[in-house]
Design an enzyme around this catalytic site. Structure first.
Site, PDB file in Angstrom:
ATOM      1  N   LYS A   1      22.663 -11.621 -31.735  1.00  0.00           N
ATOM      2  CA  LYS A   1      21.936 -10.721 -32.636  1.00  0.00           C
ATOM      3  C   LYS A   1      22.750 -10.473 -33.903  1.00  0.00           C
ATOM      4  O   LYS A   1      23.921 -10.128 -33.830  1.00  0.00           O
ATOM      5  CB  LYS A   1      21.660  -9.397 -31.924  1.00  0.00           C
ATOM      6  CG  LYS A   1      20.698  -9.551 -30.756  1.00  0.00           C
ATOM      7  CD  LYS A   1      20.609  -8.289 -29.925  1.00  0.00           C
ATOM      8  CE  LYS A   1      21.737  -8.192 -28.938  1.00  0.00           C
ATOM      9  NZ  LYS A   1      21.614  -7.052 -28.025  1.00  0.00           N
TER      10      LYS A   1
ATOM     11  N   GLY B   1      18.875 -11.312 -38.679  1.00  0.00           N
ATOM     12  CA  GLY B   1      18.108 -12.042 -37.676  1.00  0.00           C
ATOM     13  C   GLY B   1      18.932 -12.396 -36.455  1.00  0.00           C
ATOM     14  O   GLY B   1      19.650 -11.562 -35.920  1.00  0.00           O
TER      15      GLY B   1
ATOM     16  N   ARG C   1      27.602  12.416 -19.190  1.00  0.00           N
ATOM     17  CA  ARG C   1      26.958  11.632 -18.125  1.00  0.00           C
ATOM     18  C   ARG C   1      27.885  11.344 -16.954  1.00  0.00           C
ATOM     19  O   ARG C   1      27.449  10.748 -15.982  1.00  0.00           O
ATOM     20  CB  ARG C   1      26.417  10.319 -18.724  1.00  0.00           C
ATOM     21  CG  ARG C   1      27.499   9.358 -19.181  1.00  0.00           C
ATOM     22  CD  ARG C   1      26.983   8.259 -20.100  1.00  0.00           C
ATOM     23  NE  ARG C   1      25.933   7.438 -19.540  1.00  0.00           N
ATOM     24  CZ  ARG C   1      25.395   6.377 -20.170  1.00  0.00           C
ATOM     25  NH1 ARG C   1      25.835   6.034 -21.384  1.00  0.00           N
ATOM     26  NH2 ARG C   1      24.454   5.678 -19.613  1.00  0.00           N
TER      27      ARG C   1
ATOM     28  N   GLY D   1      18.878  -3.216 -30.237  1.00  0.00           N
ATOM     29  CA  GLY D   1      19.178  -4.281 -29.279  1.00  0.00           C
ATOM     30  C   GLY D   1      18.208  -4.296 -28.110  1.00  0.00           C
ATOM     31  O   GLY D   1      17.821  -5.358 -27.614  1.00  0.00           O
ATOM     32  N   ASP D   2      17.809  -3.123 -27.684  1.00  0.00           N
ATOM     33  CA  ASP D   2      16.879  -3.026 -26.555  1.00  0.00           C
ATOM     34  C   ASP D   2      15.501  -3.547 -26.967  1.00  0.00           C
ATOM     35  O   ASP D   2      14.833  -4.255 -26.213  1.00  0.00           O
ATOM     36  CB  ASP D   2      16.770  -1.573 -26.084  1.00  0.00           C
ATOM     37  CG  ASP D   2      18.128  -1.017 -25.702  1.00  0.00           C
ATOM     38  OD1 ASP D   2      18.967  -1.794 -25.229  1.00  0.00           O
ATOM     39  OD2 ASP D   2      18.349   0.184 -25.896  1.00  0.00           O
TER      40      ASP D   2
ATOM     41  N   ASP E   1      15.205   6.520 -29.846  1.00  0.00           N
ATOM     42  CA  ASP E   1      15.685   5.215 -29.394  1.00  0.00           C
ATOM     43  C   ASP E   1      14.546   4.284 -29.031  1.00  0.00           C
ATOM     44  O   ASP E   1      14.717   3.071 -29.006  1.00  0.00           O
ATOM     45  CB  ASP E   1      16.603   5.394 -28.179  1.00  0.00           C
ATOM     46  CG  ASP E   1      17.854   6.185 -28.549  1.00  0.00           C
ATOM     47  OD1 ASP E   1      17.915   6.690 -29.690  1.00  0.00           O
ATOM     48  OD2 ASP E   1      18.762   6.292 -27.716  1.00  0.00           O
TER      49      ASP E   1
HETATM   50  O1  CKP Z   1      22.195  -1.234 -27.964  1.00  0.00           O
HETATM   51  P1  CKP Z   1      21.103  -0.277 -28.249  1.00  0.00           P
HETATM   52  O2  CKP Z   1      21.313   0.524 -29.513  1.00  0.00           O
HETATM   53  O3  CKP Z   1      19.757  -0.927 -28.251  1.00  0.00           O
HETATM   54  O4  CKP Z   1      21.115   0.722 -27.011  1.00  0.00           O
HETATM   55  C1  CKP Z   1      20.771   2.046 -27.098  1.00  0.00           C
HETATM   56  C2  CKP Z   1      20.797   2.752 -25.775  1.00  0.00           C
HETATM   57  O5  CKP Z   1      21.496   3.451 -23.050  1.00  0.00           O
HETATM   58  C3  CKP Z   1      20.580   4.236 -25.978  1.00  0.00           C
HETATM   59  O6  CKP Z   1      19.229   4.603 -25.770  1.00  0.00           O
HETATM   60  C4  CKP Z   1      21.547   4.894 -25.016  1.00  0.00           C
HETATM   61  O7  CKP Z   1      20.958   5.833 -24.189  1.00  0.00           O
HETATM   62  C5  CKP Z   1      22.181   3.751 -24.242  1.00  0.00           C
HETATM   63  O8  CKP Z   1      22.050   2.622 -25.110  1.00  0.00           O
HETATM   64  C6  CKP Z   1      23.607   4.112 -23.887  1.00  0.00           C
HETATM   65  O9  CKP Z   1      23.861   4.440 -22.715  1.00  0.00           O
HETATM   66  O10 CKP Z   1      24.452   4.086 -24.795  1.00  0.00           O
HETATM   67 MG    MG Z   2      22.756  -3.025 -27.542  1.00  0.00          MG
END
Ligand code: CKP
Ligand code: MG
Length: 312
Positions: free
Chosen positions: A224, A229, A105, A256-257, A293
């Protein structure tokens, strides 16, 4: 519009089998990005949400655009950047629901996001701005974009929700800490995990973390705790522990999202904080039950059935 989000979404190449990446025969093309995960979670629950970003002016960018729009998210402010490609990310399934991510990226279109791209005046009805700590890790202009968006939202009376989302593959702790601390203090609601709490406060204790982060503009902190929980604490002195939901974990990414989407959804529906946190926990649990995701994020009826214990 109920919620505005901004940040990078990439094409996610998900292996068709578990195991080391060099042994995996094929990948499926999906999309992933913290802010679109949150947006899709909210849209599926019936909320109006906009996502702002830059995409490469390429097939991958169009794939992301169409997918997010297809989920009912407003993409009218997304910019196709002819000078940089869409970011990519590959997953590696380590077994036991554990996943590793590999980013491609650097120099992506989204890393060229700049402050004027996130124009909150386009969405005058917004109640929440969701900001993630991934954006400021992407580039100097992204950092400025995140800081300016948070400030301008607060100035407009929009509630800012911040997920520190520390990504060690993007920046080192020493570099991230002051930036994430500043963004946390500038936000009304902060949603760290234990690991992020430790980076920001030095403690691994949820109560200490919440206490340490209740400063500046911050009115509430929700820590979190994964399957256990969450722990919440407000500036008014309210606090409590909300138990998690038991599920079989298939892919940990995106929990988390989903949690952030559930929390904002609850608050938009007028629920008291502990009940919104309960919805957040349910969303986080559901997010890890399938691959992808965002794919296992529920529609409202499914969420209600899951929370009532009546899901099939
Ligand atoms: O903290 P999370 O596991 O909820 O986040 C996941 C996302 O944006 C994932 O979809 C990925 O694309 C990202 O975090 C990232 O840039 O790491
Ligand atoms: Mg997260």
């Amino acid at each position: 519009m109920d919620v505005i989000t901004f940040g990078e979404t990439m094409v996610n190449f998900a292996p068709t089998a578990a195991g080391p990446i060099e042994m995996v025969p094929a990948f499926e093309k999906r999309i992933a990005g913290s802010e679109t995960n949150v947006s899709i979670g909210l849209a599926r629950l019936g909320h109006r949400v906009a996502w702002v970003s830059r995409l490469g002016d390429d097939g991958f960018g169009r794939f992301i655009y169409k997918t997010v729009r297809g989920e009912g998210v407003d993409v009218s402010a997304v910019i196709f950047d002819p000078e940089a490609p869409t970011g990519l990310y590959f997953k590696e399934y380590l077994g036991g629901g554990r996943t590793q991510v590999h980013y491609y990226r650097r120099g992506s279109a989204a890393s060229r996001l700049r402050p004027e791209d996130v124009d909150l005046a386009r969405f005058p009805q917004a109640r929440f701005l969701f900001a993630s700590g991934i954006t400021p890790a992407l580039s100097a202009s992204c950092r400025e974009t995140a800081e300016r968006a948070v400030e301008s939202a607060a100035a407009r009376g929009v509630t800012v929700v911040f997920d520190p989302n520390m990504r060690r593959k993007l920046w080192r702790e020493e570099e991230a800490r002051p930036v994430l601390k500043r963004l946390a203090a500038a936000s009304h609601l902060v949603l760290p995990g234990i690991d992020e709490g430790q980076i920001l406060t030095g403690s691994t204790d949820p109560e200490r973390i919440a206490e340490g982060l209740l400063q500046g503009r911050t009115q509430a902190v929700v820590v979190k705790l994964g399957p256990e929980g969450a722990y919440y604490r407000t500036a008014d002195g309210d606090s409590g522990h909300v138990p998690g939901f038991k599920v079989e974990q298939v892919d940990e990414i995106g929990a988390g999202d989903a949690f952030a989407a559930g929390l904002m959804s609850g608050l938009l529906d007028g629920l008291p904080l502990p009940e919104a946190v309960r919805r957040a926990c349910a969303m986080g649990a559901l997010a890890v039950t399938g691959v992808g995701d965002y794919e296992s994020l529920p529609y409202r009826r499914d969420l209600e059935a899951f929370m009532a214990g009546t899901a099939p």
